[in-house]
Design a protein around this motif. Structure first.
Motif, mmCIF file in Angstrom:
data_model
loop_
_atom_site.group_PDB
_atom_site.id
_atom_site.type_symbol
_atom_site.label_atom_id
_atom_site.label_comp_id
_atom_site.label_asym_id
_atom_site.label_seq_id
_atom_site.Cartn_x
_atom_site.Cartn_y
_atom_site.Cartn_z
ATOM 1 N N GLN A 111 6.966 5.851 5.934
ATOM 2 C CA GLN A 111 6.245 4.651 6.348
ATOM 3 C C GLN A 111 6.815 3.411 5.667
ATOM 4 O O GLN A 111 7.003 2.364 6.304
ATOM 5 C CB GLN A 111 4.768 4.801 6.015
ATOM 6 N N LEU A 112 7.119 3.538 4.375
ATOM 7 C CA LEU A 112 7.692 2.405 3.647
ATOM 8 C C LEU A 112 9.053 2.027 4.199
ATOM 9 O O LEU A 112 9.368 0.833 4.369
ATOM 10 C CB LEU A 112 7.805 2.770 2.165
ATOM 11 N N ARG A 113 9.872 3.013 4.531
ATOM 12 C CA ARG A 113 11.190 2.724 5.095
ATOM 13 C C ARG A 113 11.073 2.070 6.468
ATOM 14 O O ARG A 113 11.817 1.132 6.782
ATOM 15 C CB ARG A 113 11.999 4.020 5.203
ATOM 16 N N ALA A 114 10.134 2.529 7.280
ATOM 17 C CA ALA A 114 9.960 1.934 8.609
ATOM 18 C C ALA A 114 9.512 0.475 8.504
ATOM 19 O O ALA A 114 9.995 -0.393 9.239
ATOM 20 C CB ALA A 114 8.944 2.749 9.413
ATOM 21 N N LEU A 115 8.609 0.179 7.582
ATOM 22 C CA LEU A 115 8.152 -1.208 7.410
ATOM 23 C C LEU A 115 9.280 -2.095 6.902
ATOM 24 O O LEU A 115 9.451 -3.231 7.360
ATOM 25 C CB LEU A 115 6.956 -1.241 6.456
ATOM 26 N N ASN A 116 10.064 -1.599 5.960
ATOM 27 C CA ASN A 116 11.187 -2.387 5.453
ATOM 28 C C ASN A 116 12.234 -2.617 6.538
ATOM 29 O O ASN A 116 12.839 -3.704 6.605
ATOM 30 C CB ASN A 116 11.818 -1.684 4.252
ATOM 31 N N ASP A 117 12.455 -1.619 7.389
ATOM 32 C CA ASP A 117 13.406 -1.796 8.491
ATOM 33 C C ASP A 117 12.923 -2.869 9.464
ATOM 34 O O ASP A 117 13.731 -3.632 10.004
ATOM 35 C CB ASP A 117 13.611 -0.470 9.234
ATOM 36 N N ARG A 118 11.622 -2.928 9.692
ATOM 37 C CA ARG A 118 11.097 -3.957 10.586
ATOM 38 C C ARG A 118 11.283 -5.352 10.005
ATOM 39 O O ARG A 118 11.539 -6.307 10.739
ATOM 40 C CB ARG A 118 9.609 -3.701 10.845
ATOM 41 N N VAL A 119 11.157 -5.464 8.689
ATOM 42 C CA VAL A 119 11.337 -6.768 8.052
ATOM 43 C C VAL A 119 12.805 -7.172 8.047
ATOM 44 O O VAL A 119 13.151 -8.339 8.251
ATOM 45 C CB VAL A 119 10.758 -6.746 6.625
ATOM 46 N N GLN A 120 13.686 -6.206 7.815
ATOM 47 C CA GLN A 120 15.115 -6.490 7.698
ATOM 48 C C GLN A 120 15.804 -6.607 9.050
ATOM 49 O O GLN A 120 17.021 -6.806 9.098
ATOM 50 C CB GLN A 120 15.782 -5.395 6.863
ATOM 51 N N SER A 121 15.079 -6.465 10.150
ATOM 52 C CA SER A 121 15.644 -6.621 11.486
ATOM 53 C C SER A 121 14.670 -7.408 12.345
ATOM 54 O O SER A 121 13.484 -7.522 12.027
ATOM 55 C CB SER A 121 15.943 -5.257 12.131
ATOM 56 N N ALA A 145 0.833 -1.212 0.000
ATOM 57 C CA ALA A 145 0.000 0.000 0.000
ATOM 58 C C ALA A 145 0.864 1.257 0.000
ATOM 59 O O ALA A 145 0.558 2.237 -0.699
ATOM 60 C CB ALA A 145 -0.922 -0.018 1.215
ATOM 61 N N ALA A 146 1.947 1.253 0.768
ATOM 62 C CA ALA A 146 2.820 2.423 0.800
ATOM 63 C C ALA A 146 3.517 2.633 -0.543
ATOM 64 O O ALA A 146 3.648 3.767 -1.019
ATOM 65 C CB ALA A 146 3.854 2.261 1.916
ATOM 66 N N GLN A 147 3.950 1.560 -1.177
ATOM 67 C CA GLN A 147 4.591 1.679 -2.486
ATOM 68 C C GLN A 147 3.624 2.202 -3.542
ATOM 69 O O GLN A 147 3.952 3.110 -4.319
ATOM 70 C CB GLN A 147 5.152 0.324 -2.916
ATOM 71 N N THR A 148 2.418 1.637 -3.552
ATOM 72 C CA THR A 148 1.423 2.087 -4.529
ATOM 73 C C THR A 148 1.027 3.536 -4.292
ATOM 74 O O THR A 148 0.907 4.329 -5.237
ATOM 75 C CB THR A 148 0.176 1.187 -4.450
ATOM 76 N N GLY A 149 0.835 3.897 -3.028
ATOM 77 C CA GLY A 149 0.489 5.283 -2.727
ATOM 78 C C GLY A 149 1.578 6.261 -3.122
ATOM 79 O O GLY A 149 1.302 7.347 -3.651
ATOM 80 N N ALA A 150 2.849 5.884 -2.891
ATOM 81 C CA ALA A 150 3.958 6.764 -3.266
ATOM 82 C C ALA A 150 4.036 6.940 -4.781
ATOM 83 O O ALA A 150 4.259 8.048 -5.287
ATOM 84 C CB ALA A 150 5.270 6.201 -2.715
ATOM 85 N N LYS A 151 3.832 5.847 -5.533
ATOM 86 C CA LYS A 151 3.856 5.955 -6.994
ATOM 87 C C LYS A 151 2.716 6.826 -7.515
ATOM 88 O O LYS A 151 2.908 7.655 -8.411
ATOM 89 C CB LYS A 151 3.777 4.561 -7.613
ATOM 90 N N THR A 152 1.540 6.657 -6.954
ATOM 91 C CA THR A 152 0.392 7.467 -7.377
ATOM 92 C C THR A 152 0.610 8.937 -7.062
ATOM 93 O O THR A 152 0.320 9.815 -7.886
ATOM 94 C CB THR A 152 -0.883 6.960 -6.674
ATOM 95 N N THR A 153 1.130 9.205 -5.885
ATOM 96 C CA THR A 153 1.381 10.600 -5.510
ATOM 97 C C THR A 153 2.432 11.241 -6.419
ATOM 98 O O THR A 153 2.276 12.387 -6.858
ATOM 99 C CB THR A 153 1.853 10.662 -4.055
ATOM 100 N N ALA A 154 3.507 10.500 -6.712
ATOM 101 C CA ALA A 154 4.551 11.045 -7.593
ATOM 102 C C ALA A 154 4.008 11.281 -8.996
ATOM 103 O O ALA A 154 4.322 12.301 -9.635
ATOM 104 C CB ALA A 154 5.740 10.087 -7.625
ATOM 105 N N SER A 155 3.182 10.356 -9.521
ATOM 106 C CA SER A 155 2.617 10.530 -10.853
ATOM 107 C C SER A 155 1.683 11.735 -10.904
ATOM 108 O O SER A 155 1.710 12.525 -11.861
ATOM 109 C CB SER A 155 1.860 9.263 -11.255
#
Length: 291
Positions: free
Chosen positions: A209-219, A160-170
């Motif tokens: 938000q996307l970075r925080a979620l990825n950090d939780r997965v990678q740790s 959801a965060a990735q899709t939202g970021a792409k939509t916002t940038a577009s």
């Protein structure tokens, strides 16, 4: 004239697209017709040979899970502080890229001594570290009481965060293209600037938000609770006696503290009273001698 040319060009494009679709359909029909016997032969072969190998199913999508581990260890009072310090030092020595100490708190002088250590680090390092916890507790004269593993699937949040970021940038790019065109009043241009600012703020929040979620997965997070064990273990038959002795000692120390407090209050009163009584007695003796 220009409109007529544009309409003609559009008609040509539509016509060529239709012709291309017809050719593709005919080619596909021919291929389907040619491949039909082969498909029937394969089906017949599979029916005559039930032991024929079946194509493997595609692998399931990999979920992005954030793991958290909780361990409780019972260790003797004199070994608990040593074990906790050794675990904290092991995390700090591994380096920030592998393990970090989030919090550490302990009280080994209380009636129920214990400590708590929270670590966060690379999942592989955390897994190797926690695989030795039972042995560490045993070597310290205690045991591992419980081990809990919790996983949270954050795949939906990341998508959801990735899709939202792409939509916002577009959307921001489209607004910038409209802004680059000439025309429009000053008020309209200011409104466009405000919209771009809001979109940029929203995009930054989505990236965080996307970075925080990825950090939780990678740790992975590891929480260690150290409690008093050994003779004072919960299932030890000597626990009631040890607890009674501890309570008796605490009660004795409490009574001694009360006596010391009372003595510190009554001692000055006794000294002053004794001095007054001595002065009164001394005055009465000369009076009796004169009489």
């Amino acid at each position: 004239m220009r409109k007529g040319l544009m309409l003609a060009a559009a008609s040509l494009l539509v016509l060529s697209a239709c012709q291309e679709a017809e050719r593709t359909a005919e080619a596909g029909y021919g291929e389907e017709g040619a491949s039909a016997p082969a498909a029937d032969s394969a089906a017949a072969l599979s029916r005559t040979r039930p032991d024929a190998p079946v194509a493997a199913a595609p692998p399931a999508p990999i979920a992005k899970i954030a793991y958290a581990f909780s361990y409780v260890m019972s260790v003797p009072r004199d070994r608990g502080a040593e074990l906790m310090s050794r675990h904290e030092l092991a995390c700090a020595s591994a380096g920030a890229g592998y393990c970090q100490v989030v919090s550490a708190q302990a009280d080994w002088t209380a009636r129920e001594p214990g400590g708590r250590l929270e670590l966060r680090g690379q999942p592989e390092w955390i897994n190797r570290f926690r695989s030795q916890l039972a042995l560490d507790a045993q070597n310290a004269g205690g045991r591992l009481d419980s081990a809990v593993t919790e996983g949270e699937d954050v795949t939906g949040g990341i998508d959801a965060a990735q899709t939202g970021a792409k939509t916002t940038a577009s959307l921001a790019d489209r607004i910038r293209d409209l802004q680059a065109r000439r025309g429009g009043t000053l008020e309209q241009r200011l409104e466009v600037e405000r919209q771009l600012t809001d979109l940029q703020r929203q995009y930054d929040a989505q990236q965080l938000q996307l970075r925080a979620l990825n950090d939780r997965v990678q740790s992975a997070r590891l929480t260690l609770d150290y409690r008093q064990g050994g003779v004072m273990a919960a299932d030890s038959p000597t626990r009631p006696v040890a607890r009674a002795l501890s309570d008796a000692f605490g009660l004795s120390m409490g009574m001694l503290a009360v006596l010391i407090t009372a003595g510190s209050v009554l001692l000055p009163v006794a000294v002053i009273g004794g001095a007054v009584w001595w002065a009164v007695v001394r005055r009465r003796k000369p009076a009796r001698a004169q009489a």
